[in-house]
Scaffold this active site. Structure first.
Site, PDB file in Angstrom:
ATOM      1  N   CYS A 180      86.324 -35.016  33.986  1.00  0.00           N
ATOM      2  CA  CYS A 180      85.299 -34.388  33.143  1.00  0.00           C
ATOM      3  C   CYS A 180      84.004 -34.210  33.934  1.00  0.00           C
ATOM      4  O   CYS A 180      83.336 -33.182  33.839  1.00  0.00           O
ATOM      5  CB  CYS A 180      85.015 -35.243  31.909  1.00  0.00           C
ATOM      6  SG  CYS A 180      86.427 -35.449  30.821  1.00  0.00           S
ATOM      7  N   CYS A 232      85.472 -40.362  31.874  1.00  0.00           N
ATOM      8  CA  CYS A 232      86.489 -39.469  32.434  1.00  0.00           C
ATOM      9  C   CYS A 232      86.024 -38.854  33.760  1.00  0.00           C
ATOM     10  O   CYS A 232      85.090 -38.042  33.773  1.00  0.00           O
ATOM     11  CB  CYS A 232      86.784 -38.381  31.397  1.00  0.00           C
ATOM     12  SG  CYS A 232      87.730 -36.987  32.001  1.00  0.00           S
TER      13      CYS A 232
END
Length: 82
Positions: free
Chosen positions: A14, A11
């Site tokens: 993230c 991600c």
């Protein structure tokens, strides 16, 4: 109180949020625990994580107080942690 920061290795946002948290570490007084959703499926399901990054503030019994889904800048993070 503590924060669960749900993330995934794949991600991009993230990784961005992790950099924000690292950059603000000296201003953060609440422990932040990283939770990889691919490795900790049970906790991710318990908190009904549908998107990452998701930050969940919990009390001492791990009852959810509030959550934020998505990337934040440092100012937004510090405001959310108040």
């Amino acid at each position: 109180m503590k924060v669960f920061k749900f993330y995934a290795e794949w991600c991009g946002p993230c990784k961005g949020l992790s950099m924000v948290v690292k950059g603000a570490a000296d201003k953060i007084t609440i422990p932040i625990e990283d939770v990889n959703i691919d490795e900790n499926i049970m906790l991710s399901q318990e908190f009904k994580i549908r998107s990452v990054p998701t930050m969940v503030l919990v009390d001492a019994q791990e009852n959810e107080i509030k959550r934020h889904v998505g990337l934040m800048n440092e100012a937004q993070l510090l405001e959310w942690l108040k």
